[in-house]
Enzyme design. Sequence first.
Site, short mmCIF file in Angstrom:
data_model
loop_
_atom_site.label_atom_id
_atom_site.label_comp_id
_atom_site.label_asym_id
_atom_site.label_seq_id
_atom_site.Cartn_x
_atom_site.Cartn_y
_atom_site.Cartn_z
CG HIS A 20 -1.81 -1.15 1.19
ND1 HIS A 20 -2.09 -1.88 2.37
CD2 HIS A 20 -2.89 -1.66 0.38
CE1 HIS A 20 -3.13 -2.82 2.18
NE2 HIS A 20 -3.30 -2.60 0.98
CE LYS A 60 -12.36 -6.78 3.15
NZ LYS A 60 -10.92 -6.02 2.90
NE ARG A 70 -3.18 -8.14 -4.36
CZ ARG A 70 -3.78 -8.68 -3.29
NH1 ARG A 70 -3.17 -9.33 -1.97
NH2 ARG A 70 -5.15 -8.74 -3.25
CB SER A 129 -4.75 -6.63 4.28
OG SER A 129 -4.09 -5.42 3.87
#
Length: 151
Positions: free
Chosen positions: A18, A42, A92, A130
Amino acid sequence: MKKIAIFPGSFDPFTRGHHDIVMRSLKLFDEVVIGIGYNSTKKNRYFDIDLMVSKIEEVYVNTPEVKVVVYNELTSTLAKKIGAKFLVRGLRNTTDFEYENTISQMNRYLNEELETVFLITSPEFAAISSTVIREVHRYGGNVTDYLPYAL
C-alpha cells in the site's frame, strides 16, 4: 487546480505494498488521501481502525501531501466532498483487475467526474496481502518486513 486522488481501502492492515502505491501516486497527483472505509462485507476488523490511522499518519508525518480519513459512505460520495477527481487502486494480478474494474465502473456511474487509475503492484510487493498478513500475525508469525511501521 489541485489534483487530488483517493486511495480507498480497509487497510487492515496497511502494508508496504500500500505504501508503495501511495508513494508512486505522489508522482501523479498533488495530494493523496488514504481513505479507510468501513466495508460492509467485512464485519470485524482485525486491527483497530484508530491504531491503523495513527500508524499510517506516523508513516507520512513528513509528507504533508498525504492525508488520512476514515469514512462510512460510498467512495464516490467522499470524492465529491473532498474535491477528488481520481481514485487510485493497486493491482497485483488479474483477479484484482476483475474485481476493481467492476467497482471502477460503478464509481464512474455514481460520480462521472471520478476517474480510476490503476497502478500495477511493484514485483517485490505482489505477494503481500492484508489477509495473509492478518493470518500470520494472528498465529504469532513475524510480519515486520511487510509493514512500513512497527506494531
